[in-house]
Design an enzyme around this catalytic site. Structure first.
Site, PDB file in Angstrom:
ATOM      1  N   GLY A 278     -17.071  15.195 -62.001  1.00 45.30           N
ATOM      2  CA  GLY A 278     -16.304  13.780 -62.317  1.00 45.30           C
ATOM      3  C   GLY A 278     -14.956  13.780 -61.631  1.00 45.30           C
ATOM      4  O   GLY A 278     -14.778  14.585 -60.900  1.00 45.30           O
TER       5      GLY A 278
ATOM      6  N   GLY B  96     -10.637  13.114 -61.605  1.00 50.02           N
ATOM      7  CA  GLY B  96      -9.471  13.224 -62.202  1.00 50.02           C
ATOM      8  C   GLY B  96      -8.911  14.584 -62.349  1.00 50.02           C
ATOM      9  O   GLY B  96      -9.576  15.475 -62.029  1.00 50.02           O
ATOM     10  N   SER B  97      -7.757  14.629 -62.980  1.00 48.75           N
ATOM     11  CA  SER B  97      -7.003  16.211 -63.043  1.00 48.75           C
ATOM     12  C   SER B  97      -8.033  16.852 -63.898  1.00 48.75           C
ATOM     13  O   SER B  97      -7.767  18.185 -63.603  1.00 48.75           O
ATOM     14  CB  SER B  97      -5.645  16.002 -63.871  1.00 48.75           C
ATOM     15  OG  SER B  97      -5.587  15.331 -64.710  1.00 48.75           O
TER      16      SER B  97
ATOM     17  N   GLU C 263     -19.802  12.563 -57.555  1.00 48.01           N
ATOM     18  CA  GLU C 263     -19.595  11.055 -56.979  1.00 48.01           C
ATOM     19  C   GLU C 263     -18.607  11.231 -56.022  1.00 48.01           C
ATOM     20  O   GLU C 263     -18.853  10.615 -54.947  1.00 48.01           O
ATOM     21  CB  GLU C 263     -19.229  10.129 -58.187  1.00 48.01           C
ATOM     22  CG  GLU C 263     -19.006   9.087 -57.845  1.00 48.01           C
ATOM     23  CD  GLU C 263     -18.615   7.906 -59.012  1.00 48.01           C
ATOM     24  OE1 GLU C 263     -18.925   6.777 -58.891  1.00 48.01           O
ATOM     25  OE2 GLU C 263     -18.022   8.430 -60.087  1.00 48.01           O
TER      26      GLU C 263
END
Length: 312
Positions: A267, A269-270, A292
């Protein structure tokens, strides 16, 4: 300077125009599709020229269609001069001016799932694609387009566009060629399953089908993507990553996961970045992954035998 490595047949050189000339093709009320994805591989020169023309007095408000978020050369620059009438299917909240205009109702916004939008373009539910602006690394002799680092809804936008402006960006490495696997699903009810059964499967083409006669003009660009930097993993996200790696190792020891790990999906993000960094430091090797977008940790993992990866 554009040369034969970027424009692979002589007639393409006759289509080169300035960004200002290309921007004249875009008029008030048009549906304009742009390439790219979060924000990578999006056009820049033409929309900057259009914003300049609007600021100078051109009456033009357009609907922007994309794959996902785009950079400030589209979302912010056009919004600041009142050039955006509608936006689909997704935008980044970092586009502050556009956010404000959507919240006040001066810009129409449909917050639609990305995976649904291409099909609805294909059916013509939202009207014509009047112009598609596509950033590319090169154009082949048959008119097919070699994309850069983002795909998004580009293949569908090109399929339906009345006019196509290709921004050939010389800052994009030509070594990206061959990375893409472009595939357009059939319309329901004739649609079958997407025949990807392993991350290494290839089912389409490395290029976006277009045709020389459909390319209206070409704009030379060298502006790099305005990407957003992700924050480095903090202690909490590192602990989450460590816990997940411990869990996967525990499940393997007890026979509930195979020794050769099943495919992963990454995914954004951090936390996702930290998890993949944790996997890079773990004993797991020869991983396969669907993703993605690609973050720094993916490339670190690739350097440690992540042999196959597929963007979805």
């Amino acid at each position: 300077m554009l040369d034969a490595t970027r424009l692979r047949t002589p007639c393409l050189f006759d289509k080169i125009v300035s960004a200002d000339e290309a921007a004249t093709l875009i008029t008030d009320g048009m549906n304009v599709g742009v390439s790219g994805f979060t924000p990578s591989g999006y056009p820049k020169k033409t929309t900057l020229a259009l914003a300049k023309a609007i600021k100078a007095g051109k009456k033009c408000r357009i609907n922007i269609w994309s794959g996902a978020s785009v950079g400030p050369e589209i979302g912010e620059t056009l919004a600041e001069v009142g050039g955006i009438s509608g936006r689909m299917p997704y935008y980044a909240a970092s586009n502050k001016t556009l956010s404000r205009q959507i919240n006040t109702g001066s810009v129409t916004y449909i917050d639609q799932h990305l995976s649904h939008f291409a099909q609805q373009i294909d059916y013509g539910f939202y009207g014509d694609v009047d112009v598609a602006i596509v950033e590319a690394s090169a154009i082949n002799a048959d008119g097919s387009i070699v994309l850069g680092s983002g795909i998004g809804n580009t293949p569908m936008l090109v399929k339906h566009a009345k006019k196509i402006i290709v921004e050939v960006n010389t800052s994009i490495p030509l070594t990206l060629e061959g990375m893409h696997d472009i595939y357009i699903c059939s319309k329901p009810p004739e649609r079958t399953e997407i025949p990807i059964y392993h991350v290494g499967d290839r089912i389409g083409s490395p290029y976006v089908s277009c045709g020389l006669d459909r390319i209206t003009c070409i704009v030379e660009s060298d502006i790099v993507d305005h990407v957003r930097n992700l924050s480095a993993p903090d202690d909490t996200s590192k602990k989450i990553a460590a816990n997940l790696v411990d869990f996967l190792e525990h499940e393997q020891r007890h026979g509930r996961l195979p020794q050769q790990m099943l495919p992963l999906q990454s995914g954004v993000g951090s936390i996702a970045n930290a998890v993949l960094m944790g996997l890079a430091e773990s004993k797991f090797e020869n991983l396969t992954m669907y993703s993605e977008i690609l973050q720094d940790s993916v490339f670190k993992r690739l350097s440690k035998q992540m042999t196959l990866l597929r963007q979805i």
